[in-house]
Design an enzyme around this catalytic site. Structure first.
Site, short mmCIF file in Angstrom:
data_model
loop_
_atom_site.label_atom_id
_atom_site.label_comp_id
_atom_site.label_asym_id
_atom_site.label_seq_id
_atom_site.Cartn_x
_atom_site.Cartn_y
_atom_site.Cartn_z
N ASP A 13 0.92 -1.00 -0.11
CA ASP A 13 -0.24 -0.01 -0.17
C ASP A 13 1.04 1.49 0.25
O ASP A 13 0.40 1.83 0.30
CB ASP A 13 -1.04 0.01 1.66
CG ASP A 13 -1.92 -1.12 1.19
OD1 ASP A 13 -2.48 -1.74 -0.20
OD2 ASP A 13 -1.85 -2.32 2.68
N LYS A 16 1.60 2.06 -5.16
CA LYS A 16 2.37 1.29 -6.71
C LYS A 16 2.20 1.47 -7.51
O LYS A 16 1.95 1.14 -8.43
CB LYS A 16 2.63 -0.32 -6.17
CG LYS A 16 3.47 -0.78 -5.41
CD LYS A 16 3.72 -1.83 -4.72
CE LYS A 16 2.13 -2.50 -4.22
NZ LYS A 16 1.61 -2.05 -2.82
N GLY A 40 -5.14 -4.31 -3.60
CA GLY A 40 -5.45 -3.33 -3.84
C GLY A 40 -4.79 -2.01 -3.89
O GLY A 40 -4.43 -1.56 -3.74
N HIS A 41 -4.57 -1.91 -5.64
CA HIS A 41 -3.99 -0.85 -5.92
C HIS A 41 -5.19 0.44 -6.66
O HIS A 41 -5.82 -0.20 -6.95
CB HIS A 41 -3.71 -1.08 -7.62
CG HIS A 41 -2.48 -2.21 -6.78
ND1 HIS A 41 -0.94 -2.95 -7.55
CD2 HIS A 41 -1.72 -2.90 -5.61
CE1 HIS A 41 -0.36 -3.49 -7.57
NE2 HIS A 41 -1.16 -3.47 -6.13
N GLN A 223 1.81 -6.27 -3.82
CA GLN A 223 2.74 -6.25 -1.47
C GLN A 223 3.82 -6.18 -1.57
O GLN A 223 3.52 -4.74 -2.53
CB GLN A 223 2.72 -7.47 -1.38
CG GLN A 223 1.19 -8.75 -1.15
CD GLN A 223 0.68 -8.46 -2.28
OE1 GLN A 223 0.98 -9.79 -3.45
NE2 GLN A 223 -0.99 -8.96 -2.89
P1 GDP Z 1 -0.79 -0.03 -2.79
O1 GDP Z 1 -1.46 -0.85 -3.04
O2 GDP Z 1 0.80 0.31 -3.54
O3 GDP Z 1 -1.07 0.34 -5.08
O4 GDP Z 1 -1.21 1.13 -2.70
P2 GDP Z 1 -3.70 1.67 -2.40
O5 GDP Z 1 -3.56 1.24 -3.20
O6 GDP Z 1 -3.48 0.39 -1.21
O7 GDP Z 1 -2.58 2.56 -1.17
C1 GDP Z 1 -2.04 3.88 -1.59
C2 GDP Z 1 -3.21 5.01 -1.05
O8 GDP Z 1 -2.43 6.41 -1.69
C3 GDP Z 1 -4.12 5.31 -2.32
O9 GDP Z 1 -5.82 5.49 -1.77
C4 GDP Z 1 -3.91 6.48 -3.60
O10 GDP Z 1 -5.05 7.14 -4.25
C5 GDP Z 1 -2.94 7.54 -2.26
N1 GDP Z 1 -2.03 7.77 -2.88
C6 GDP Z 1 -1.02 7.37 -3.33
N2 GDP Z 1 -0.02 8.40 -4.08
C7 GDP Z 1 0.09 9.57 -2.81
C8 GDP Z 1 0.67 10.94 -2.68
O11 GDP Z 1 1.50 10.84 -2.54
N3 GDP Z 1 -0.53 11.13 -1.60
C9 GDP Z 1 -1.43 11.06 -1.33
N4 GDP Z 1 -2.70 11.50 -0.59
N5 GDP Z 1 -2.28 9.96 -1.82
C10 GDP Z 1 -1.90 8.78 -2.86
P1 IMO Z 2 -1.06 -4.47 -2.04
O1 IMO Z 2 -0.93 -5.02 -3.29
C1 IMO Z 2 -0.88 -4.93 2.51
C2 IMO Z 2 -1.27 -9.24 3.47
C3 IMO Z 2 -2.69 -9.62 4.39
C4 IMO Z 2 -1.58 -10.10 5.60
C5 IMO Z 2 -0.74 -10.82 4.13
C6 IMO Z 2 -0.88 -12.39 3.32
O2 IMO Z 2 -2.70 -3.50 -1.87
O3 IMO Z 2 0.22 -3.84 -1.86
P2 IMO Z 2 -2.65 -13.40 2.42
O4 IMO Z 2 -3.96 -12.80 1.59
O5 IMO Z 2 -1.81 -11.64 1.06
O6 IMO Z 2 -2.26 -14.61 2.32
O7 IMO Z 2 -2.14 -12.59 3.62
O8 IMO Z 2 -0.41 -10.09 3.50
N1 IMO Z 2 -1.51 -8.51 2.72
C7 IMO Z 2 -1.52 -6.98 2.10
N2 IMO Z 2 -1.40 -5.79 2.89
N3 IMO Z 2 -1.39 -4.40 0.64
C8 IMO Z 2 -1.27 -5.35 -0.02
O9 IMO Z 2 -1.71 -5.20 -1.40
C9 IMO Z 2 -1.45 -6.89 0.55
N4 IMO Z 2 -1.45 -8.43 0.15
C10 IMO Z 2 -1.73 -9.54 1.30
O10 IMO Z 2 -2.98 -8.10 5.14
O11 IMO Z 2 -1.38 -9.62 6.51
MG MG Z 3 -2.99 -1.58 -1.91
#
Ligand code: GDP
Ligand code: IMO
Ligand code: MG
Length: 427
Positions: A13, A16, A40-41, A223
């Site tokens: 998170d 990415k 979850g991207h 991840q």
């Molecule tokens: P991922 O799993 O690495 O793709 O990240 P997630 O989407 O799960 O979580 C990142 C969150 O931060 C999302 O809600 C993005 O829209 C938000 N985000 C990404 N870059 C930035 C940033 O530079 N500033 C802010 N405020 N939000 C950001």
């Molecule tokens: P993105 O791509 C954050 C965590 C779960 C749990 C562990 C194992 O959005 O960064 P799993 O279901 O993969 O066997 O769970 O990994 N986990 C993540 N945490 N972001 C993710 O994906 C994750 N994918 C798995 O919360 O601790």
């Molecule tokens: Mg994510």
């Protein structure tokens, strides 16, 4: 032209999805190489927000071919619903390619994931419950179902029966659950086969030919480094290799082809699920980071655990991935703190430790050693260049760069595509 890897440098998170989407306009292929719909991207384009789980974030860039590599685990029902959700919003998904060697998350893998977690009770991992671990376990145990098996009914039936023979014993005798009927699973999987067929391809061949033709290929990790099955905080990890080497095995591209490895690094730290987290905050600052940063899981909706930046982890990510660059995200979230603590080392049983300890017990005892950096109060979300940032924000970035071991080549100052400061070009 180069193959680039883009991956999470912390516990996931990091942003990415946004980073991949940003580069997506300039690359020819975006490839997921591990994980599945546990990811979850989030991608924000104008006033539109997309949450992608299984599909590569490049799917939102019209010129880009999205690829699901052999190292990914694919839940066919999730795949089809994610595709139709995007189609309904006008996104063309017809270029998608899926490896015939990718493994299928079957309904019994999802059941086993949930039942196992329940059985672990207080010792649970806190998985996403999407069947990820059990599917990779079947792959390693050589009883997995692959995408290509959907096109040979007899082989599919034999494989599902073989997998369920052992699982039904465990489900009924150990977990007190009902047995799962093989023919029902086969029927469900066959129901997906024709819908998925147009996308199935020899992705290894396609990607290697693309690289020979000087195309730009971007590998997008799911991840993060600390959730890696080998290099993460085992056993509180996911069951695949998000680290850079995983891109080679998970897509069938040799390491000599990879020219750049970009680590996505949040300006503070978050984690979802169980496991050690030295800089975790349980106070008003943690609550503020969660609220301002919108730190709620995209996949499971769980609140993310929040804490200060941890340079020990960033250095570790640089080392195990051979990072060439960082993309620092969410710097805007730190606006308003008078001073910002940054963890520069750990104290473990009275001793100062500069690098991540390999021992799980040591890491569980690690206490952060903080250095205080001066904060800033100006709104930075409109900054377009490094010099637009207030002096203290510039110094925060420079300090993180020095501690983390690779240049910070881009800075996120908001969730949108254009809310980014580019320092060094990635292409
Ligand atoms: P991922 O799993 O690495 O793709 O990240 P997630 O989407 O799960 O979580 C990142 C969150 O931060 C999302 O809600 C993005 O829209 C938000 N985000 C990404 N870059 C930035 C940033 O530079 N500033 C802010 N405020 N939000 C950001
Ligand atoms: P993105 O791509 C954050 C965590 C779960 C749990 C562990 C194992 O959005 O960064 P799993 O279901 O993969 O066997 O769970 O990994 N986990 C993540 N945490 N972001 C993710 O994906 C994750 N994918 C798995 O919360 O601790
Ligand atoms: Mg994510």
């Amino acid at each position: 032209m180069p193959a680039l890897v883009l991956l999470g440098a912390q516990w996931g998170d990091e942003g990415k999805g946004k980073a991949t989407d940003l580069l997506g306009g300039s690359v020819d292929y975006v490839v997921r190489y591990q994980g599945g719909n546990n990811a979850g991207h989030t991608v924000v384009v104008g006033d539109q927000k997309y949450a992608l789980h299984l599909l590569p974030s490049g799917i939102l860039s019209p010129g880009c071919t999205p690829v699901i590599g052999n190292g990914v685990v694919v839940d066919p029902s999730v795949l089809l619903s994610e595709l139709s959700g995007l189609n309904e919003r006008g996104v063309d998904t017809s270029k998608l390619l899926i490896s015939g060697n990718a493994h299928i998350i079957t309904p019994y893998n999802v059941t086993v994931d949930k039942v196992t977690e329940r059985f672990l009770g207080k010792r649970k991992i806190g998985t996403t419950g999407r069947g990820i671990g059990p599917t990779y376990a079947d792959k390693i145990n050589r009883v997995g179902i692959r995408v290509q098996d959907l096109y040979d009914e007899s082989i599919l039936s034999q494989k599902v029966e073989a997998a369920l023979d052992a699982k039904n014993q465990i489900l009924t005798k150990l977990y007190n659950r009902r047995a799962i009927a093989a023919d029902q699973v086969v029927e469900e999987l066959l129901g997906y086969a024709e819908k998925i067929k147009p996308y199935v391809a020899d992705t290894v061949l396609v990607l290697n030919q693309a690289l020979e033709d000087d195309k730009v290929v971007l590998f997008e990790g799911g991840q993060g480094t600390l959730l890696d099955i080998d290099h993460g905080t085992y056993p509180f990890v996911t069951s695949s290799n998000p680290t850079a080497g995983g891109a080679c095995t998970g897509a069938g591209v040799g390491p000599t082809k990879i020219s750049r490895v970009i680590g996505i690094l949040k300006a503070y730290t978050t984690r979802v699920g169980a496991g050690p987290f030295p800089t975790e905050l349980f106070d008003a600052d943690g609550e503020a980071l969660r609220r301002i940063g919108g730190e709620r899981g995209v996949t499971t909706g769980r609140d993310r655990r929040c804490g200060w930046f941890d340079a020990v982890i960033a250095r570790y990510a640089t080392r195990v991935n051979g990072l060439t660059d960082f993309f620092l995200t969410k710097l805007d979230v730190l606006t308003g703190w008078e001073e910002i603590p940054v963890c520069v080392a750990y104290e473990i049983d009275g001793k100062r430790v500069e690098e991540l300890p390999y021992s799980q017990s040591d890491f569980h005892h690690a206490k952060p050693v903080y250095e205080m950096l001066p904060g800033w109060s100006e709104d930075i979300s409109k900054a377009k260049s490094f010099s637009d940032l207030p002096k203290n924000a510039q110094n925060y970035v420079k300090a993180l760069e020095e501690m983390s071991g690779a240049p910070i080549s881009a800075i996120g100052v908001g969730p949108g595509r254009d809310e980014t400061i580019e320092i060094n070009s990635f292409l």
